[in-house]
Design a protein around this motif. Sequence first.
Motif, PDB file in Angstrom:
ATOM      1  N   ALA A  63     104.880  21.300  43.270  1.00  0.00           N
ATOM      2  CA  ALA A  63     104.825  22.763  43.126  1.00  0.00           C
ATOM      3  C   ALA A  63     104.980  23.178  41.669  1.00  0.00           C
ATOM      4  N   ALA A  64     105.811  22.466  40.923  1.00  0.00           N
ATOM      5  CA  ALA A  64     106.046  22.802  39.514  1.00  0.00           C
ATOM      6  C   ALA A  64     104.804  22.589  38.655  1.00  0.00           C
ATOM      7  N   ALA A  65     103.812  21.856  39.171  1.00  0.00           N
ATOM      8  CA  ALA A  65     102.574  21.642  38.410  1.00  0.00           C
ATOM      9  C   ALA A  65     101.596  22.800  38.577  1.00  0.00           C
ATOM     10  N   ILE A  66     101.769  23.630  39.603  1.00  0.00           N
ATOM     11  CA  ILE A  66     100.807  24.703  39.868  1.00  0.00           C
ATOM     12  C   ILE A  66     100.818  25.784  38.787  1.00  0.00           C
ATOM     13  N   PRO A  67     101.972  26.334  38.369  1.00  0.00           N
ATOM     14  CA  PRO A  67     101.950  27.373  37.322  1.00  0.00           C
ATOM     15  C   PRO A  67     101.330  26.920  35.998  1.00  0.00           C
ATOM     16  N   PRO A  68     101.670  25.711  35.488  1.00  0.00           N
ATOM     17  CA  PRO A  68     100.986  25.286  34.252  1.00  0.00           C
ATOM     18  C   PRO A  68      99.474  25.182  34.411  1.00  0.00           C
ATOM     19  N   LEU A  69      99.027  24.702  35.582  1.00  0.00           N
ATOM     20  CA  LEU A  69      97.590  24.616  35.816  1.00  0.00           C
ATOM     21  C   LEU A  69      96.954  26.006  35.877  1.00  0.00           C
ATOM     22  N   ALA A  70      97.680  26.970  36.446  1.00  0.00           N
ATOM     23  CA  ALA A  70      97.173  28.346  36.479  1.00  0.00           C
ATOM     24  C   ALA A  70      97.023  28.885  35.056  1.00  0.00           C
ATOM     25  N   TRP A  71      98.018  28.622  34.204  1.00  0.00           N
ATOM     26  CA  TRP A  71      97.958  29.068  32.812  1.00  0.00           C
ATOM     27  C   TRP A  71      96.797  28.406  32.071  1.00  0.00           C
ATOM     28  N   ILE A  72      96.631  27.108  32.246  1.00  0.00           N
ATOM     29  CA  ILE A  72      95.544  26.384  31.586  1.00  0.00           C
ATOM     30  C   ILE A  72      94.186  26.922  32.037  1.00  0.00           C
ATOM     31  N   LYS A 149      95.716  39.421  36.472  1.00  0.00           N
ATOM     32  CA  LYS A 149      96.984  40.139  36.612  1.00  0.00           C
ATOM     33  C   LYS A 149      97.555  39.917  38.007  1.00  0.00           C
ATOM     34  N   VAL A 150      96.685  40.018  39.008  1.00  0.00           N
ATOM     35  CA  VAL A 150      97.130  39.799  40.392  1.00  0.00           C
ATOM     36  C   VAL A 150      97.665  38.381  40.545  1.00  0.00           C
ATOM     37  N   LEU A 151      96.965  37.410  39.941  1.00  0.00           N
ATOM     38  CA  LEU A 151      97.424  36.027  40.044  1.00  0.00           C
ATOM     39  C   LEU A 151      98.755  35.827  39.330  1.00  0.00           C
ATOM     40  N   GLY A 152      98.933  36.482  38.179  1.00  0.00           N
ATOM     41  CA  GLY A 152     100.206  36.407  37.474  1.00  0.00           C
ATOM     42  C   GLY A 152     101.346  36.945  38.322  1.00  0.00           C
ATOM     43  N   TRP A 153     101.122  38.092  38.955  1.00  0.00           N
ATOM     44  CA  TRP A 153     102.149  38.653  39.847  1.00  0.00           C
ATOM     45  C   TRP A 153     102.339  37.780  41.077  1.00  0.00           C
ATOM     46  N   ALA A 154     101.266  37.102  41.505  1.00  0.00           N
ATOM     47  CA  ALA A 154     101.391  36.205  42.659  1.00  0.00           C
ATOM     48  C   ALA A 154     102.308  35.030  42.346  1.00  0.00           C
ATOM     49  N   LEU A 155     102.241  34.517  41.107  1.00  0.00           N
ATOM     50  CA  LEU A 155     103.144  33.434  40.716  1.00  0.00           C
ATOM     51  C   LEU A 155     104.595  33.912  40.752  1.00  0.00           C
ATOM     52  N   ILE A 156     104.808  35.130  40.265  1.00  0.00           N
ATOM     53  CA  ILE A 156     106.160  35.682  40.303  1.00  0.00           C
ATOM     54  C   ILE A 156     106.597  35.917  41.745  1.00  0.00           C
ATOM     55  N   SER A 185     101.283  31.058  51.879  1.00  0.00           N
ATOM     56  CA  SER A 185     100.060  30.247  51.927  1.00  0.00           C
ATOM     57  C   SER A 185      98.836  31.120  52.148  1.00  0.00           C
ATOM     58  N   SER A 186      98.959  32.115  53.028  1.00  0.00           N
ATOM     59  CA  SER A 186      97.837  33.015  53.289  1.00  0.00           C
ATOM     60  C   SER A 186      97.486  33.799  52.031  1.00  0.00           C
ATOM     61  N   LEU A 187      98.521  34.247  51.282  1.00  0.00           N
ATOM     62  CA  LEU A 187      98.273  34.972  50.045  1.00  0.00           C
ATOM     63  C   LEU A 187      97.559  34.081  49.037  1.00  0.00           C
ATOM     64  N   ALA A 188      97.992  32.826  48.938  1.00  0.00           N
ATOM     65  CA  ALA A 188      97.348  31.898  48.011  1.00  0.00           C
ATOM     66  C   ALA A 188      95.877  31.720  48.353  1.00  0.00           C
ATOM     67  N   MET A 189      95.561  31.603  49.645  1.00  0.00           N
ATOM     68  CA  MET A 189      94.171  31.437  50.062  1.00  0.00           C
ATOM     69  C   MET A 189      93.338  32.647  49.635  1.00  0.00           C
ATOM     70  N   LEU A 190      93.874  33.840  49.866  1.00  0.00           N
ATOM     71  CA  LEU A 190      93.131  35.051  49.527  1.00  0.00           C
ATOM     72  C   LEU A 190      92.892  35.149  48.030  1.00  0.00           C
ATOM     73  N   LEU A 191      93.947  34.960  47.238  1.00  0.00           N
ATOM     74  CA  LEU A 191      93.824  35.118  45.797  1.00  0.00           C
ATOM     75  C   LEU A 191      92.901  34.081  45.180  1.00  0.00           C
ATOM     76  N   LEU A 192      93.042  32.830  45.591  1.00  0.00           N
ATOM     77  CA  LEU A 192      92.203  31.791  45.026  1.00  0.00           C
ATOM     78  C   LEU A 192      90.758  31.933  45.481  1.00  0.00           C
ATOM     79  N   GLY A 193      90.548  32.452  46.696  1.00  0.00           N
ATOM     80  CA  GLY A 193      89.193  32.721  47.141  1.00  0.00           C
ATOM     81  C   GLY A 193      88.533  33.768  46.264  1.00  0.00           C
ATOM     82  N   LEU A 194      89.274  34.849  45.961  1.00  0.00           N
ATOM     83  CA  LEU A 194      88.747  35.877  45.070  1.00  0.00           C
ATOM     84  C   LEU A 194      88.487  35.310  43.683  1.00  0.00           C
TER      85      LEU A 194
END
Length: 345
Positions: A63-72, A149-156, A185-194
């Motif tokens: 899980a700790a690898a997901i935020p750095p990958l999002a930033w990259i 922005k939505v993804l940033g707030w999703a990480l928080i 998990s459902s939120l992650a699916m929606l955001l990443l789909g968008l």
Amino acid sequence: MPMLPIPAFVALVLAYLAGRTFLSGGRKVLVFFMAACAVQSFLVALVGGYNVEWLRPVLPVTAAAIPPLAWITFQDALVRRLSLRNLSLHAVAPAFALFCRVFAPETLDAVVPVIFVAYGAAILWRISMFSDMPLARLEAGETPGVIWKVLGWALIGSALSDVLIALAFMTGNDSWTGWMITASSSLAMLLLGLLSCSPAASGAENDEHEARAAPSHESIAEDDEILARLESFLSREPLHLDPNLNLTRLARRLHLPEKRLSAAVNRATGSNVSRYVNAWRIRHACHLIEAGSSVTDAMLGSGFNTKSNFNREFRRVTGVAPSAWRRGADRASNVAEISGSRKSM
């Protein structure tokens, strides 16, 4: 009959989107990010849905690898291409989580949420620093920034979810955790789909030849002089008709730093570079429609790839939908034909 947990379904959807993005030639960084999210969802499904307990200690580290990958992915898509050195720096987060897993597992409930909050806040701060994203396609308008922005707030929000799950375990309310994991998990699916379907997913490719031929340098011109140079350039070389145009390429062709060009357009027009360039595109589309082109042909011929972006910008610039402009052009043509036939009688 075996049941499919929501996180497992999420993993399948994300794997499909990652595969589709890869086959369509999307950025490899985005594909890797989505694949990592799919793997994380699959691990959550195995632990939470199928009680594979030996994997539970692995979850905080992955899980700790997901935020750095999002930033990259964010940096690669909208800001600047990262070097291998930059990428290696972000391996610190999962490495530290692994260290805590081995030597101080009781700290993970605090460490992992902090990583999510830190990277989410970093994305939001970075977006606030730009009125135009350097590598975002200008035809996308403000959409890339909004999505990230939505993804940033999703990480928080995910960090908050982790805290609530930890509190549920501490207070003996284990039954709450299933709903929390399902919701996140459902939120992650929606955001990443968008994200995968948006212009923010890939950004625009840089033109390396232009980068060598026109290096950036500091300009002493005033804002109105820069705007005049920009107008003259677009009139002479209609680069705005290229759907892959971004701020970086435009600044290089004008021999200006990105921030200098962006600031000049902001102050001189009260708008950003994306809206300014899209206004040129819409005026070109209006001329094409008036000349008899279909709305779709006018859209593609004016530097737009998606109908939603075209319709939004068309309404913003003209105040009407493209179809209404088409009808108005037809009426004007009919009036002209009638007037001409009367004169010939």
